[in-house]
Scaffold this active site. Structure first.
Site, PDB file in Angstrom:
ATOM      1  N   ASN A 130       0.858  -1.184   0.000  1.00  0.00           N
ATOM      2  CA  ASN A 130       0.000   0.000   0.000  1.00  0.00           C
ATOM      3  C   ASN A 130       0.901   1.242   0.000  1.00  0.00           C
ATOM      4  OD1 ASN A 130      -1.780   2.039   0.630  1.00  0.00           O
ATOM      5  ND2 ASN A 130      -2.433   1.174   2.600  1.00  0.00           N
ATOM      6  N   LEU A 131       0.821   2.050  -1.048  1.00  0.00           N
ATOM      7  CA  LEU A 131       1.697   3.226  -1.132  1.00  0.00           C
ATOM      8  C   LEU A 131       1.143   4.436  -0.380  1.00  0.00           C
ATOM      9  CD1 LEU A 131       2.920   2.998  -4.842  1.00  0.00           C
ATOM     10  CD2 LEU A 131       3.882   1.967  -2.774  1.00  0.00           C
ATOM     11  N   LYS A 132      -0.101   4.316   0.153  1.00  0.00           N
ATOM     12  CA  LYS A 132      -0.725   5.423   0.900  1.00  0.00           C
ATOM     13  C   LYS A 132      -0.532   6.728   0.111  1.00  0.00           C
ATOM     14  CE  LYS A 132      -0.312   2.849   5.142  1.00  0.00           C
ATOM     15  NZ  LYS A 132      -0.180   2.833   6.576  1.00  0.00           N
TER      16      LYS A 132
ATOM     17  N   HIS B 247      -9.716   0.808   5.166  1.00  0.00           N
ATOM     18  CA  HIS B 247      -8.391   0.888   5.791  1.00  0.00           C
ATOM     19  C   HIS B 247      -8.492   1.774   7.024  1.00  0.00           C
ATOM     20  CE1 HIS B 247      -4.185   1.880   6.492  1.00  0.00           C
ATOM     21  NE2 HIS B 247      -3.913   0.748   5.873  1.00  0.00           N
TER      22      HIS B 247
ATOM     23  N   GLY C 154       3.605  -2.838  10.446  1.00  0.00           N
ATOM     24  CA  GLY C 154       4.995  -3.045  10.853  1.00  0.00           C
ATOM     25  C   GLY C 154       5.739  -4.154  10.138  1.00  0.00           C
TER      26      GLY C 154
ATOM     27  N   GLU D 170      -5.319  -5.139  11.029  1.00  0.00           N
ATOM     28  CA  GLU D 170      -4.194  -4.208  11.153  1.00  0.00           C
ATOM     29  C   GLU D 170      -4.375  -3.376  12.414  1.00  0.00           C
ATOM     30  OE1 GLU D 170      -2.075  -2.933   7.336  1.00  0.00           O
ATOM     31  OE2 GLU D 170      -4.024  -2.013   7.196  1.00  0.00           O
TER      32      GLU D 170
HETATM   33  O1  LIG Z   1      -1.299   0.307   6.878  1.00  0.00           O
HETATM   34  C1  LIG Z   1      -0.561  -0.572   6.461  1.00  0.00           C
HETATM   35  C2  LIG Z   1      -0.824  -1.296   5.201  1.00  0.00           C
HETATM   36  O2  LIG Z   1      -2.086  -1.045   4.721  1.00  0.00           O
HETATM   37  C3  LIG Z   1       0.662  -0.949   7.189  1.00  0.00           C
HETATM   38  O3  LIG Z   1       1.559   0.104   7.157  1.00  0.00           O
HETATM   39  P1  LIG Z   1       3.074  -0.175   7.576  1.00  0.00           P
HETATM   40  O4  LIG Z   1       3.579  -1.341   6.780  1.00  0.00           O
HETATM   41  O5  LIG Z   1       3.793   1.109   7.256  1.00  0.00           O
HETATM   42  O6  LIG Z   1       3.063  -0.471   9.054  1.00  0.00           O
END
Ligand SMILES: O=C(CO)COP(=O)(O)O
Length: 214
Positions: free
Chosen positions: A6-8, A85, A173, A133
């Site tokens: 996920n590149l957010k 999410h 994480g 998550e």
């Molecule tokens: O929100 C996440 C994936 O959707 C997890 O983020 P991280 O891998 O940066 O902890």
């Protein structure tokens, strides 16, 4: 294992990460995919990497300014979408509507949830998969599979007791191959991760490390 990156809204080059996802996918039995911002879907899909949306709204074609329509996401080349999410939370009725919208557009669905109780509720909506998550571990580099293994096992049990056709993923994480193996040992069929790849100096090396033990 399914590894969904996920590149957010991280300031990475989505096409470069997608090319790394595509290339590393060729070297492993794991299934790799990338979820860029909606505005980058088309360019990312053109790389040939499996492309996912980060969100779709519970809407149809019509007067919905500023919303994300599942059909448009599919038209841009996405084959699946995250829903709910923890950084884009929805009401239960809207999660249901988004899952139905995604199905209508032929998109695979992963509904995210914070804890096993929510995972049970999400599984009842019959997505293809759910992903647990814990928000407090997101972006910390402390893997959920190590910091809170019970939450993953309890999520697997919760989903199974509702609908054992719904796959369970976990995230937060995760950044190494050992984290992915630990997630699999807890019953997870895949992982969601972001910062471990999107913020890496060398996304290809980060992805290679993630799939090395698989
Ligand atoms: O929100 C996440 C994936 O959707 C997890 O983020 P991280 O891998 O940066 O902890």
């Amino acid at each position: 294992m399914f590894v969904l990156v996920n590149l957010k809204t991280y300031p990475c080059d989505p096409v470069a990460v997608a090319e790394a996802v595509r290339d590393v996918n060729e070297t492993t039995d794991a299934r790799l995919a990338v979820a860029p911002q909606a505005a980058h879907l088309e360019r990312v899909a053109e790389t040939g990497a499996e492309t996912w949306a980060q969100h779709v709204d519970p809407i149809e074609h019509g007067s919905n300014t500023g919303h994300t329509l599942a059909e448009s996401v599919a038209d841009a080349g996405a084959v699946g979408t995250l829903i709910n999410h923890s950084e884009q939370r929805l009401k239960l009725a809207d999660i249901d509507g988004s899952v139905r919208a995604a199905e209508r557009a032929g998109l695979e669905t992963v509904v995210c949830a914070n804890n096993p109780a929510q995972i049970g509720a999400a599984a009842a909506l019959e997505p293809d998969a759910v992903a647990v998550e814990p928000p407090e571990l997101i972006g910390t580099g402390t893997p959920v599979s190590q910091a809170d293994p019970d939450i993953v096992e309890d999520a697997v049990d919760a989903a199974e007791s509702v609908d054992d056709d719904v796959a369970v993923l976990c995230g937060a994480g995760i950044s190494t191959g050992d984290d992915v193996v630990a997630a699999g040992d807890l019953g997870s069929e895949g992982v969601l991760l972001a910062s471990g790849v999107a913020k890496a100096d060398d996304p290809t090396a980060a992805l290679e490390d993630l799939v090395a033990p698989l």
